[in-house]
Design a protein around this motif. Structure first.
Motif, PDB file in Angstrom:
ATOM      1  N   ILE A 169     -24.129  54.190 -71.178  1.00  0.00           N
ATOM      2  CA  ILE A 169     -22.871  53.630 -71.672  1.00  0.00           C
ATOM      3  C   ILE A 169     -21.737  53.948 -70.710  1.00  0.00           C
ATOM      4  O   ILE A 169     -20.913  53.079 -70.380  1.00  0.00           O
ATOM      5  CB  ILE A 169     -22.562  54.173 -73.080  1.00  0.00           C
ATOM      6  N   ALA A 170     -21.680  55.203 -70.251  1.00  0.00           N
ATOM      7  CA  ALA A 170     -20.625  55.605 -69.318  1.00  0.00           C
ATOM      8  C   ALA A 170     -20.724  54.815 -68.016  1.00  0.00           C
ATOM      9  O   ALA A 170     -19.700  54.390 -67.456  1.00  0.00           O
ATOM     10  CB  ALA A 170     -20.718  57.103 -69.038  1.00  0.00           C
ATOM     11  N   PHE A 171     -21.954  54.597 -67.544  1.00  0.00           N
ATOM     12  CA  PHE A 171     -22.124  53.833 -66.305  1.00  0.00           C
ATOM     13  C   PHE A 171     -21.656  52.396 -66.482  1.00  0.00           C
ATOM     14  O   PHE A 171     -21.005  51.823 -65.595  1.00  0.00           O
ATOM     15  CB  PHE A 171     -23.588  53.867 -65.872  1.00  0.00           C
ATOM     16  N   ASN A 172     -21.988  51.781 -67.626  1.00  0.00           N
ATOM     17  CA  ASN A 172     -21.547  50.403 -67.874  1.00  0.00           C
ATOM     18  C   ASN A 172     -20.029  50.304 -67.964  1.00  0.00           C
ATOM     19  O   ASN A 172     -19.440  49.303 -67.559  1.00  0.00           O
ATOM     20  CB  ASN A 172     -22.180  49.884 -69.166  1.00  0.00           C
ATOM     21  N   LEU A 173     -19.395  51.357 -68.492  1.00  0.00           N
ATOM     22  CA  LEU A 173     -17.940  51.358 -68.606  1.00  0.00           C
ATOM     23  C   LEU A 173     -17.253  51.523 -67.255  1.00  0.00           C
ATOM     24  O   LEU A 173     -16.233  50.895 -66.977  1.00  0.00           O
ATOM     25  CB  LEU A 173     -17.485  52.485 -69.544  1.00  0.00           C
ATOM     26  N   PHE A 174     -17.820  52.389 -66.410  1.00  0.00           N
ATOM     27  CA  PHE A 174     -17.108  52.792 -65.184  1.00  0.00           C
ATOM     28  C   PHE A 174     -17.971  52.600 -63.935  1.00  0.00           C
ATOM     29  O   PHE A 174     -17.811  53.333 -62.965  1.00  0.00           O
ATOM     30  CB  PHE A 174     -16.704  54.273 -65.292  1.00  0.00           C
ATOM     31  N   LYS A 175     -18.863  51.615 -63.916  1.00  0.00           N
ATOM     32  CA  LYS A 175     -19.820  51.500 -62.816  1.00  0.00           C
ATOM     33  C   LYS A 175     -19.158  51.257 -61.462  1.00  0.00           C
ATOM     34  O   LYS A 175     -19.590  51.825 -60.453  1.00  0.00           O
ATOM     35  CB  LYS A 175     -20.868  50.429 -63.106  1.00  0.00           C
ATOM     36  N   ILE A 176     -18.111  50.444 -61.418  1.00  0.00           N
ATOM     37  CA  ILE A 176     -17.457  50.177 -60.133  1.00  0.00           C
ATOM     38  C   ILE A 176     -16.804  51.451 -59.600  1.00  0.00           C
ATOM     39  O   ILE A 176     -16.960  51.816 -58.423  1.00  0.00           O
ATOM     40  CB  ILE A 176     -16.417  49.048 -60.286  1.00  0.00           C
ATOM     41  N   GLU A 177     -16.096  52.146 -60.481  1.00  0.00           N
ATOM     42  CA  GLU A 177     -15.466  53.404 -60.091  1.00  0.00           C
ATOM     43  C   GLU A 177     -16.523  54.428 -59.692  1.00  0.00           C
ATOM     44  O   GLU A 177     -16.363  55.152 -58.696  1.00  0.00           O
ATOM     45  CB  GLU A 177     -14.626  53.944 -61.254  1.00  0.00           C
ATOM     46  N   PHE A 178     -17.610  54.492 -60.442  1.00  0.00           N
ATOM     47  CA  PHE A 178     -18.664  55.461 -60.161  1.00  0.00           C
ATOM     48  C   PHE A 178     -19.302  55.201 -58.804  1.00  0.00           C
ATOM     49  O   PHE A 178     -19.519  56.129 -58.006  1.00  0.00           O
ATOM     50  CB  PHE A 178     -19.723  55.397 -61.267  1.00  0.00           C
ATOM     51  N   LEU A 179     -19.611  53.951 -58.515  1.00  0.00           N
ATOM     52  CA  LEU A 179     -20.227  53.617 -57.229  1.00  0.00           C
ATOM     53  C   LEU A 179     -19.281  53.910 -56.071  1.00  0.00           C
ATOM     54  O   LEU A 179     -19.711  54.391 -55.010  1.00  0.00           O
ATOM     55  CB  LEU A 179     -20.649  52.150 -57.223  1.00  0.00           C
ATOM     56  N   ALA A 180     -17.993  53.638 -56.269  1.00  0.00           N
ATOM     57  CA  ALA A 180     -17.004  53.938 -55.219  1.00  0.00           C
ATOM     58  C   ALA A 180     -16.918  55.441 -54.966  1.00  0.00           C
ATOM     59  O   ALA A 180     -16.864  55.886 -53.806  1.00  0.00           O
ATOM     60  CB  ALA A 180     -15.637  53.386 -55.620  1.00  0.00           C
ATOM     61  N   ILE A 181     -16.919  56.228 -56.041  1.00  0.00           N
ATOM     62  CA  ILE A 181     -16.861  57.686 -55.902  1.00  0.00           C
ATOM     63  C   ILE A 181     -18.114  58.205 -55.211  1.00  0.00           C
ATOM     64  O   ILE A 181     -18.047  59.102 -54.356  1.00  0.00           O
ATOM     65  CB  ILE A 181     -16.695  58.344 -57.287  1.00  0.00           C
ATOM     66  N   CYS A 182     -19.284  57.660 -55.570  1.00  0.00           N
ATOM     67  CA  CYS A 182     -20.534  58.075 -54.915  1.00  0.00           C
ATOM     68  C   CYS A 182     -20.476  57.790 -53.418  1.00  0.00           C
ATOM     69  O   CYS A 182     -20.933  58.615 -52.600  1.00  0.00           O
ATOM     70  CB  CYS A 182     -21.722  57.342 -55.530  1.00  0.00           C
ATOM     71  N   LEU A 183     -19.929  56.634 -53.040  1.00  0.00           N
ATOM     72  CA  LEU A 183     -19.805  56.290 -51.621  1.00  0.00           C
ATOM     73  C   LEU A 183     -18.888  57.274 -50.903  1.00  0.00           C
ATOM     74  O   LEU A 183     -19.203  57.756 -49.803  1.00  0.00           O
ATOM     75  CB  LEU A 183     -19.273  54.859 -51.482  1.00  0.00           C
ATOM     76  N   ILE A 184     -17.752  57.605 -51.537  1.00  0.00           N
ATOM     77  CA  ILE A 184     -16.825  58.587 -50.958  1.00  0.00           C
ATOM     78  C   ILE A 184     -17.508  59.945 -50.827  1.00  0.00           C
ATOM     79  O   ILE A 184     -17.371  60.636 -49.813  1.00  0.00           O
ATOM     80  CB  ILE A 184     -15.555  58.710 -51.821  1.00  0.00           C
ATOM     81  N   ALA A 185     -18.281  60.313 -51.848  1.00  0.00           N
ATOM     82  CA  ALA A 185     -18.966  61.607 -51.841  1.00  0.00           C
ATOM     83  C   ALA A 185     -20.000  61.684 -50.727  1.00  0.00           C
ATOM     84  O   ALA A 185     -20.108  62.711 -50.043  1.00  0.00           O
ATOM     85  CB  ALA A 185     -19.622  61.857 -53.193  1.00  0.00           C
ATOM     86  N   VAL A 186     -20.757  60.616 -50.534  1.00  0.00           N
ATOM     87  CA  VAL A 186     -21.780  60.603 -49.485  1.00  0.00           C
ATOM     88  C   VAL A 186     -21.135  60.680 -48.102  1.00  0.00           C
ATOM     89  O   VAL A 186     -21.514  61.514 -47.263  1.00  0.00           O
ATOM     90  CB  VAL A 186     -22.656  59.333 -49.596  1.00  0.00           C
ATOM     91  N   ILE A 187     -20.152  59.804 -47.851  1.00  0.00           N
ATOM     92  CA  ILE A 187     -19.489  59.792 -46.539  1.00  0.00           C
ATOM     93  C   ILE A 187     -18.787  61.125 -46.288  1.00  0.00           C
ATOM     94  O   ILE A 187     -18.874  61.704 -45.192  1.00  0.00           O
ATOM     95  CB  ILE A 187     -18.479  58.626 -46.463  1.00  0.00           C
ATOM     96  N   GLY A 188     -18.086  61.621 -47.324  1.00  0.00           N
ATOM     97  CA  GLY A 188     -17.360  62.883 -47.175  1.00  0.00           C
ATOM     98  C   GLY A 188     -18.281  64.060 -46.933  1.00  0.00           C
ATOM     99  O   GLY A 188     -18.009  64.916 -46.082  1.00  0.00           O
ATOM    100  N   SER A 189     -19.396  64.120 -47.662  1.00  0.00           N
ATOM    101  CA  SER A 189     -20.342  65.236 -47.513  1.00  0.00           C
ATOM    102  C   SER A 189     -20.935  65.263 -46.109  1.00  0.00           C
ATOM    103  O   SER A 189     -21.030  66.330 -45.480  1.00  0.00           O
ATOM    104  CB  SER A 189     -21.465  65.116 -48.540  1.00  0.00           C
ATOM    105  N   ILE A 190     -21.332  64.103 -45.613  1.00  0.00           N
ATOM    106  CA  ILE A 190     -21.910  64.034 -44.266  1.00  0.00           C
ATOM    107  C   ILE A 190     -20.862  64.381 -43.218  1.00  0.00           C
ATOM    108  O   ILE A 190     -21.140  65.136 -42.263  1.00  0.00           O
ATOM    109  CB  ILE A 190     -22.508  62.634 -44.021  1.00  0.00           C
ATOM    110  N   SER A 191     -19.634  63.882 -43.407  1.00  0.00           N
ATOM    111  CA  SER A 191     -18.560  64.161 -42.446  1.00  0.00           C
ATOM    112  C   SER A 191     -18.233  65.644 -42.395  1.00  0.00           C
ATOM    113  O   SER A 191     -18.103  66.233 -41.304  1.00  0.00           O
ATOM    114  CB  SER A 191     -17.300  63.365 -42.813  1.00  0.00           C
ATOM    115  N   VAL A 192     -18.111  66.267 -43.556  1.00  0.00           N
ATOM    116  CA  VAL A 192     -17.816  67.703 -43.600  1.00  0.00           C
ATOM    117  C   VAL A 192     -18.953  68.502 -42.981  1.00  0.00           C
ATOM    118  O   VAL A 192     -18.722  69.514 -42.293  1.00  0.00           O
ATOM    119  CB  VAL A 192     -17.539  68.156 -45.049  1.00  0.00           C
ATOM    120  N   TYR A 193     -20.182  68.051 -43.190  1.00  0.00           N
ATOM    121  CA  TYR A 193     -21.319  68.756 -42.579  1.00  0.00           C
ATOM    122  C   TYR A 193     -21.201  68.747 -41.060  1.00  0.00           C
ATOM    123  O   TYR A 193     -21.384  69.780 -40.402  1.00  0.00           O
ATOM    124  CB  TYR A 193     -22.635  68.115 -42.998  1.00  0.00           C
ATOM    125  N   PHE A 194     -20.913  67.584 -40.470  1.00  0.00           N
ATOM    126  CA  PHE A 194     -20.809  67.501 -39.011  1.00  0.00           C
ATOM    127  C   PHE A 194     -19.628  68.318 -38.491  1.00  0.00           C
ATOM    128  O   PHE A 194     -19.712  68.941 -37.421  1.00  0.00           O
ATOM    129  CB  PHE A 194     -20.699  66.040 -38.563  1.00  0.00           C
TER     130      PHE A 194
END
Length: 625
Positions: free
Chosen positions: A123-148
Motif C-alpha cells: 500500500i505504501a509503495f502504491n501511494l509513494f512509488k514515484i517518490e520511493f523510486l527517486a529516493i532509491c536512485l539518490i541513495a544508490v548514486i550517493g552511496s557509490i559516490s561516497v564510497y569512491f
C-alpha cells in the motif's frame, strides 16, 4: 633542496584534512539529505538541524567511518560492495523515518512494527512509488559516490594505518559519548532508534502463563479492568428497540470541533450542529492503536495489540466473547457495515462477521455496483461523499427491516489526506489573528498556512460534509425520532491546534445522539473499551459492562483510573508508560493500582488480559466440539 620536503608536507596536510574533515562532512551530508528534505518542506532548518542533531550525527559518522575504513583498507575488493550497501541501508532507514514523520507524525515504534506487513508495504509503495523510486536512485548514486570519495582517502600508504587507528580511537570515543547520551541521542539517529525500539518490541512479545492471586484480582476489580462477561438474562424483558447508526471517522480528534475547543471557525459545521443536540464525551481517549485494534477494543471491551495479519491468520479471534453487536443480534437487529476502502486489511471484515454482522460491504463490492465512482477514487478507496451516497441508498432498504444497526467508516482524513471534488472548500478567515503555534500545515512549506493547499484542513471539512449528508437524510426521513447516532474517531489525527504535535493516544471524537438523552458535555475520563456498553445504555439496553469496558453514563463514573497498554489516566492526569523488561515483569506483583500503576504491573495486567481472552476462545471451541 627544501622544495621536495615542503611539497611532501603539503600533501600530508592536504590528505589529513581530506580524511579527517572532508570525508566525515561528505558522509554526514549524504546521510542528512532525508532530514534536509523534511526540514525544508515540513519544518525549518534551525529546528531540525539543531546543535544536538549535528553533534550526535557527527559522532555516528565517526563510528561508521572507524568501522568501515578498516574494512576498506583490509578487504578493498569486497568493500566495494559492502560499503555502498551499508550506506544505502542507513540512508533508506532515514528516508523511512522521514516518511513516517511527514505522513503519520510518528517514527519507529511498536505501533509501526505491528502495522508492518507485506500488504502495508505494498500500500505504501502504491501511494509513494514515484517518490520511493527517486529516493532509491539518490541513495544508490550517493552511496557509490561516497564510497569512491572515501576510497581515495584510504588507499594503502605509509600513513594509512595511522589514519585507520586514529579513526578507530575516534569511533570508540564517539560510541562512549552516544552511550552516555543514549536516553535522548536516539531521537537524532534513526538507525539507533530503530534498533532500540525493535529490541524493546521483541522483548515485549515474550510471554509466560500469568496466574493472578486473589489479592491481585481484587486490585484489578478496584479499577474495573478485570473482565466480566455480560449477563444477558436481563434482556428477556427488553422491549424498546431503537435503531443505531455508527459513523466512524478516521484519525479524528475532539478538538477539530467547536465544542471540542477548535480555534478554526466553521471547520466542522455539520458535526458541530449534531453535537449541539447530542452528548459530547470531551475526555474520550483511544486505548489502543491503529484502526483495527481500536475497532476490536470498542466492540468487545478489550485491549488488543495485534499486528495486521493476526486476525486473518487466526480467523476465530474473539469468537469466545459476547460483544455489543452480538447482543443486538440476539435482539433481532439487521446489522450492516460499509467501508469505502478494503476492510479485508487487518481482518476487520472477518471480525465484524464473527460478531453477528449480516453484511460487511467494502470497496470491491461498491466498485462492482457503482463503477462510475472509480474516476474520483483516491489511494485508499472511494471518496467519502460517495460512501455517504451508498449509505443513504442502504437506508432505504434497512429502514424497512427495523430495528437496524448501520455502520460506515470514513477515511478521507487518513494521511496523506484526501478531498472529494464535490466537497466545499474550507476558507480560514482572519488568519492574522491566529498565532502560528496553532497552525500545523503538512502540505504547506515552512508551516505557513495556505488556504487552498492545506489538504488536512480540507479533508476534515470534507469528512464533515460527507457526514452531514447522512445526518440530513436521517432527519428528513424522520429516522432521528427512534435512532441512536454515534460519531466516533478511531485514533488521533494530526493535531491542528499545536504545530507538529502528535500523541499516539489522545482525545478522539465521541458524540452520541439519542432521543432520550439530554444534550451536553460529559467530562468523565473514558476510552475505547467503554464504547460498546455506552452505546447499549444510550439505546436503553441495560448492559453496563462488556469485559473490561464500562458505560460512560454509569459504571465508568466511579472508576477514575484508566489503564491502557501505553498510558494511564489517574485522577484526570495523563501519564505515558515506560518500559519493563520481560525479566522484571516475571517478578512483579500487582499492588494497589488505585495509587498508580508501574510499567511492570501494566505489562503483567495486559498479558493476563490477553491470555484470559485466549482462554475464552479456547473454551468456545471445546464447547463446540
Amino acid at each position: 633542496m627544501n622544495e621536495l620536503p615542503t611539497s611532501n608536507w603539503q600533501k600530508k596536510i592536504s590528505m589529513f584534512i581530506y580524511r579527517f574533515v572532508m570525508i566525515p562532512i561528505f558522509v554526514w551530508v549524504f546521510l542528512s539529505i532525508p532530514q534536509l528534505y523534511y526540514a525544508y518542506n515540513y519544518s525549518d532548518i534551525l529546528t531540525e538541524f539543531n546543535k544536538s542533531y549535528i553533534n550526535h550525527n557527527f559522532q555516528f559518522v565517526f563510528i561508521l567511518i572507524g568501522g568501515l575504513a578498516w574494512i576498506n583498507y583490509s578487504f578493498n575488493n569486497k568493500s566495494r560492495l559492502i560499503f555502498p550497501i551499508i550506506l544505502f541501508v542507513f540512508f533508506m532507514i532515514r528516508y523511512v523515518d522521514v516518511g513516517l514523520k511527514k505522513t503519520f507524525q510518528i517514527s519507529f515504534s511498536p505501533i509501526v512494527f505491528r502495522s508492518t506487513s507485506f500488504d502495508s508495504m505494498l500500500i505504501a509503495f502504491n501511494l509513494f512509488k514515484i517518490e520511493f523510486l527517486a529516493i532509491c536512485l539518490i541513495a544508490v548514486i550517493g552511496s557509490i559516490s561516497v564510497y569512491f570519495i572515501m576510497d581515495l582517502g584510504f588507499q594503502k600508504s605509509k600513513t594509512s594505518i595511522f589514519t585507520i587507528v586514529l579513526f578507530l580511537l575516534l569511533a570508540i570515543r564517539s560510541a562512549y559519548i552516544l552511550y552516555n547520551e543514549r536516553y535522548y541521542a536516539f531521537e537524532n539517529i534513526p538507525s539507533y532508534l530503530l534498533a532500540k525500539e525493535l529490541i524493546e518490541f521483541q522483548d515485549s512479545q515474550k510471554q509466560i502463563p500469568i496466574k493472578l492471586s486473589d489479592f491481585e484480582i481484587r486490585n484489578l476489580n478496584k479499577i474495573g479492568i478485570d473482565p466480566q462477561l455480560p449477563d444477558l438474562s436481563i434482556l428477556k424483558n427488553y422491549v424498546q428497540k431503537r435503531n443505531l447508526v455508527i459513523l466512524y471517522l478516521e484519525s479524528f480528534n475532539t478538538n477539530y470541533t467547536k465544542e471540542g475547543g477548535s480555534n478554526f471557525k466553521d471547520l466542522t459545521p455539520n458535526i458541530d450542529l449534531f453535537i449541539e443536540k447530542s452528548v459530547l464525551f470531551s475526555n474520550y481517549f483511544n486505548a489502543v492503536s491503529p484502526t483495527h485494534n481500536s475497532i476490536f477494543s470498542s466492540w468487545c471491551g478489550i485491549y488488543p495489540e495485534l499486528h495486521d495479519n493476526y486476525v486473518r491468520e487466526n480467523p476465530d479471534y474473539s469468537k469466545g466473547l459476547t460483544c455489543f453487536s452480538d447482543i443486538l443480534h440476539t435482539l433481532g437487529y439487521t446489522q450492516k457495515f460499509f467501508f469505502g476502502h478494503g476492510s479485508w486489511y487487518a481482518g476487520i471484515n472477518l471480525f465484524l462477521k464473527n460478531h453477528s454482522y449480516g453484511e460487511v460491504i467494502e470497496l470491491s463490492d461498491i466498485e462492482k455496483e457503482f463503477p462510475e465512482w472509480l474516476k474520483n477514487k483516491h489511494a485508499w478507496g472511494i471518496q467519502d461523499t460517495d460512501l455517504s451516497r451508498y449509505v443513504i441508498r442502504q437506508l432505504d432498504q434497512v429502514g424497512k427491516n427495523k430495528p437496524f444497526n448501520l455502520g460506515a467508516f470514513y477515511i478521507n482524513t487518513h494521511p496523506p489526506f484526501f478531498v472529494a471534488p464535490d466537497c466545499p472548500e474550507y476558507i480560514l478567515e482572519n488568519t492574522n489573528n491566529i498565532s502560528q503555534e496553532y497552525i500545523h500545515c503538512p502540505d504547506c512549506q515552512k508551516n505557513v498556512l495556505n488556504k487552498k493547499s492545506d489538504r488536512h484542513f480540507q479533508s476534515i471539512h470534507c469528512v464533515d460534509h460527507a457526514v452531514g449528508m447522512v445526518l440530513q437524510t436521517l432527519k428528513k426521513r424522520g429516522l432521528m425520532r427512534n435512532t441512536v447516532v454515534v460519531l466516533v474517531g478511531d485514533t488521533p489525527g494530526h493535531d491542528i491546534q499545536v504545530k507538529g504535535k502528535y500523541l499516539y493516544f489522545n482525545r478522539t471524537l465521541l458524540a452520541i445522539y439519542s432521543p432520550n438523552l439530554q444534550p451536553g458535555i460529559n467530562e468523565t475520563f473514558s476510552y475505547t473499551p467503554d464504547l460498546g456498553p455506552t452505546i447499549l445504555e444510550a439505546m436503553g439496553i441495560p448492559v453496563p459492562q462488556l469485559q473490561s469496558g464500562h458505560s460512560i453514563f454509569s459504571s465508568r463514573k466511579d472508576l477514575t483510573t484508566l489503564i491502557a497498554p501505553e498510558f494511564s489516566i489517574v485522577d484526570g492526569e495523563y501519564l505515558d508508560s515506560g518500559t519493563c523488561s520481560f525479566k522484571e515483569m516475571k517478578k512483579q506483583k500487582i499492588e494497589n493500582s488505585l495509587d498508580d500503576v508501574t510499567d511492570c504491573e501494566r505489562r503483567k495486567i495486559f498479558q493476563y488480559l490477553s491470555q484470559w481472552m485466549q482462554s475464552q476462545d479456547s473454551n468456545r471451541i471445546l464447547k463446540a466440539d
